[in-house]
Design an enzyme around this catalytic site. Structure first.
Site, mmCIF file in Angstrom:
data_model
loop_
_atom_site.group_PDB
_atom_site.id
_atom_site.type_symbol
_atom_site.label_atom_id
_atom_site.label_comp_id
_atom_site.label_asym_id
_atom_site.label_seq_id
_atom_site.Cartn_x
_atom_site.Cartn_y
_atom_site.Cartn_z
ATOM 1 C CE LYS A 1 21.007 62.513 -12.275
ATOM 2 N NZ LYS A 1 21.694 61.235 -12.182
ATOM 3 C CE1 TYR B 1 18.020 63.314 -13.948
ATOM 4 C CE2 TYR B 1 18.645 65.342 -15.070
ATOM 5 C CZ TYR B 1 18.829 63.995 -14.846
ATOM 6 O OH TYR B 1 19.823 63.319 -15.520
ATOM 7 C CB SER C 1 22.870 65.615 -15.146
ATOM 8 O OG SER C 1 22.378 66.460 -16.172
HETATM 9 N N1 LIG Z 1 20.995 60.450 -21.312
HETATM 10 C C1 LIG Z 1 21.326 61.668 -20.980
HETATM 11 O O1 LIG Z 1 21.231 62.619 -21.792
HETATM 12 C C2 LIG Z 1 21.871 61.947 -19.608
HETATM 13 C C3 LIG Z 1 22.416 63.226 -19.365
HETATM 14 C C4 LIG Z 1 22.936 63.509 -18.117
HETATM 15 C C5 LIG Z 1 22.903 62.551 -17.121
HETATM 16 N N2 LIG Z 1 22.354 61.332 -17.382
HETATM 17 C C6 LIG Z 1 22.358 60.359 -16.283
HETATM 18 O O2 LIG Z 1 22.942 59.139 -16.727
HETATM 19 C C7 LIG Z 1 22.408 58.056 -15.959
HETATM 20 C C8 LIG Z 1 21.974 56.941 -16.875
HETATM 21 O O3 LIG Z 1 21.000 57.437 -17.767
HETATM 22 P P1 LIG Z 1 20.755 56.823 -19.217
HETATM 23 O O4 LIG Z 1 20.568 57.971 -20.105
HETATM 24 O O5 LIG Z 1 21.759 55.791 -19.507
HETATM 25 O O6 LIG Z 1 19.312 56.148 -18.959
HETATM 26 P P2 LIG Z 1 18.606 54.862 -19.638
HETATM 27 O O7 LIG Z 1 19.194 54.541 -20.948
HETATM 28 O O8 LIG Z 1 17.151 55.130 -19.531
HETATM 29 O O9 LIG Z 1 19.006 53.695 -18.625
HETATM 30 C C9 LIG Z 1 18.580 53.770 -17.295
HETATM 31 C C10 LIG Z 1 18.982 52.504 -16.578
HETATM 32 O O10 LIG Z 1 18.601 52.611 -15.206
HETATM 33 C C11 LIG Z 1 17.718 51.521 -14.871
HETATM 34 N N3 LIG Z 1 16.782 52.027 -13.872
HETATM 35 C C12 LIG Z 1 15.804 52.953 -14.030
HETATM 36 N N4 LIG Z 1 15.162 53.161 -12.865
HETATM 37 C C13 LIG Z 1 15.762 52.339 -11.956
HETATM 38 C C14 LIG Z 1 15.531 52.085 -10.581
HETATM 39 N N5 LIG Z 1 14.557 52.717 -9.892
HETATM 40 N N6 LIG Z 1 16.319 51.172 -9.956
HETATM 41 C C15 LIG Z 1 17.294 50.527 -10.632
HETATM 42 N N7 LIG Z 1 17.552 50.727 -11.928
HETATM 43 C C16 LIG Z 1 16.789 51.624 -12.579
HETATM 44 C C17 LIG Z 1 17.102 51.097 -16.210
HETATM 45 O O11 LIG Z 1 16.669 49.744 -16.271
HETATM 46 P P3 LIG Z 1 15.217 49.216 -15.731
HETATM 47 O O12 LIG Z 1 14.181 49.953 -16.496
HETATM 48 O O13 LIG Z 1 15.248 47.736 -15.994
HETATM 49 O O14 LIG Z 1 15.184 49.507 -14.267
HETATM 50 C C18 LIG Z 1 18.302 51.263 -17.125
HETATM 51 O O15 LIG Z 1 19.185 50.188 -16.990
HETATM 52 C C19 LIG Z 1 21.284 58.669 -15.084
HETATM 53 O O16 LIG Z 1 21.812 58.933 -13.816
HETATM 54 C C20 LIG Z 1 20.969 59.979 -15.785
HETATM 55 O O17 LIG Z 1 20.459 60.937 -14.893
HETATM 56 C C21 LIG Z 1 21.838 61.007 -18.594
#
Ligand SMILES: NC(=O)c1ccc[n+]([C@@H]2O[C@H](COP(=O)([O-])OP(=O)(O)OC[C@H]3O[C@@H](n4cnc5c(N)ncnc54)[C@H](OP(=O)(O)O)[C@@H]3O)[C@@H](O)[C@H]2O)c1
Length: 259
Positions: free
Chosen positions: A168, A164, A151
């Site tokens: 990252k 967090y 991130s």
């Molecule tokens: N969205 C943003 O703005 C953003 C920005 C920078 C970085 N990121 C990074 O991008 C990545 C994905 O984020 P996202 O925004 O796509 O999140 P999201 O839409 O909330 O999806 C998260 C996914 O991870 C799964 N998950 C959550 N906890 C878990 C665990 N303990 N074990 C296995 N699976 C787990 C969830 O499914 P279940 O609930 O079924 O487990 C879901 O499939 C993360 O690493 C996040 O830090 C996101």
């Protein structure tokens, strides 16, 4: 090679792929021919996402889609995830360490030990474990790709997302270390550092119209990103198109960092 982005026949494991960024990465890789494994904590959510992706891929020269649930915070579940992937799909060519948690929003001075440990366990240790489990099969084949979902939070100090962001930053370093240790085995490791992307994870930052507008004003493109806009970079890193790139962090933030 005609198509530098082709992933035909590659086995790809994407953690946290039942929704959001991980799901799009799985879809885009499957559309490039990869056999993808959908994984998250909830079996039903994995099955649903796998069925949706399979439907979107069907009729193209896409790969297979397999759902294998697992919680990234538990070593035995990661061992099972890798073993089942090997048994049901094949040896892993591309590992995308995408799942992460963020149970706390506020100053680091006030985070509980349990929340601090949860962030480090799920966002760093889990990725380290997964890489330890998968790297030997990549070494054996003298080929492999690892992608860490980091991130932009890991690139600067933060008043409310400190722990967090710490995790990252560590993910970027994990990619650099793997790149150095395993480069001689033709294994590449890179990180992606997204800015604000519209998913459930970041909902608190975009669901309020006024807050969203204020944030968008700090971004060069004046909008937040979509999961598709991260998935293309993952396809690039996984494929021949990215074959000379390793140890790097790709920032994809619509120009947020520079403002
Ligand atoms: N969205 C943003 O703005 C953003 C920005 C920078 C970085 N990121 C990074 O991008 C990545 C994905 O984020 P996202 O925004 O796509 O999140 P999201 O839409 O909330 O999806 C998260 C996914 O991870 C799964 N998950 C959550 N906890 C878990 C665990 N303990 N074990 C296995 N699976 C787990 C969830 O499914 P279940 O609930 O079924 O487990 C879901 O499939 C993360 O690493 C996040 O830090 C996101």
């Amino acid at each position: 090679m005609d198509n530098l982005f082709d992933l035909s026949g590659k086995t790809v494991l994407v953690t946290g792929s039942s929704r959001g960024i991980g799901k799009q990465i799985a879809l885009q890789m499957a559309l490039q021919g990869a056999n993808v494994v959908i994984s998250s904590r909830k079996a039903e959510a994995c099955d649903r996402a796998a069925a949706e992706i399979a439907a979107q891929v069907s009729g193209s020269n896409g790969g297979s889609v397999t759902a294998i649930p697992g919680h990234i915070g538990f070593k035995d579940q990661l061992e099972d995830l890798v073993a089942q992937t090997n048994e049901r799909v094949g040896e892993i060519d591309v590992l995308v360490c995408n799942a992460a948690v963020n149970p706390y929003y506020g100053p680091m001075a006030e985070i509980s030990d349990s929340a601090f440990e949860k962030v480090l366990d799920c966002n760093i240790k889990s990725n380290h474990w997964l890489c330890q489990l998968v790297l030997p099969q990549m070494v054996k084949r003298n080929e492999g790709v690892i992608i860490m979902m980091s991130s932009i939070g890991g690139l600067y100090g933060h008043s409310t997302l400190g722990t967090y962001s710490l995790s990252k930053a560590a993910d970027m370093q994990l990619a650099r270390n793997i790149a150095i240790e395993y480069g001689p085995h033709n294994i590449r490791a890179n990180a992606i550092a997204p800015g604000l992307i519209k998913t459930d994870f970041s909902k608190a930052l975009w669901e309020n119209e006024d807050a969203l507008r204020a944030t968008a004003d700090t971004i060069a493109l004046r909008r937040i990103g979509t999961p598709e806009e991260i998935a293309g970079a993952a396809v690039f890193l996984a494929s021949a198109a990215g074959s000379y790139m390793t140890g790097q962090t790709l920032v994809i933030d619509g120009g947020m960092m520079g403002l």
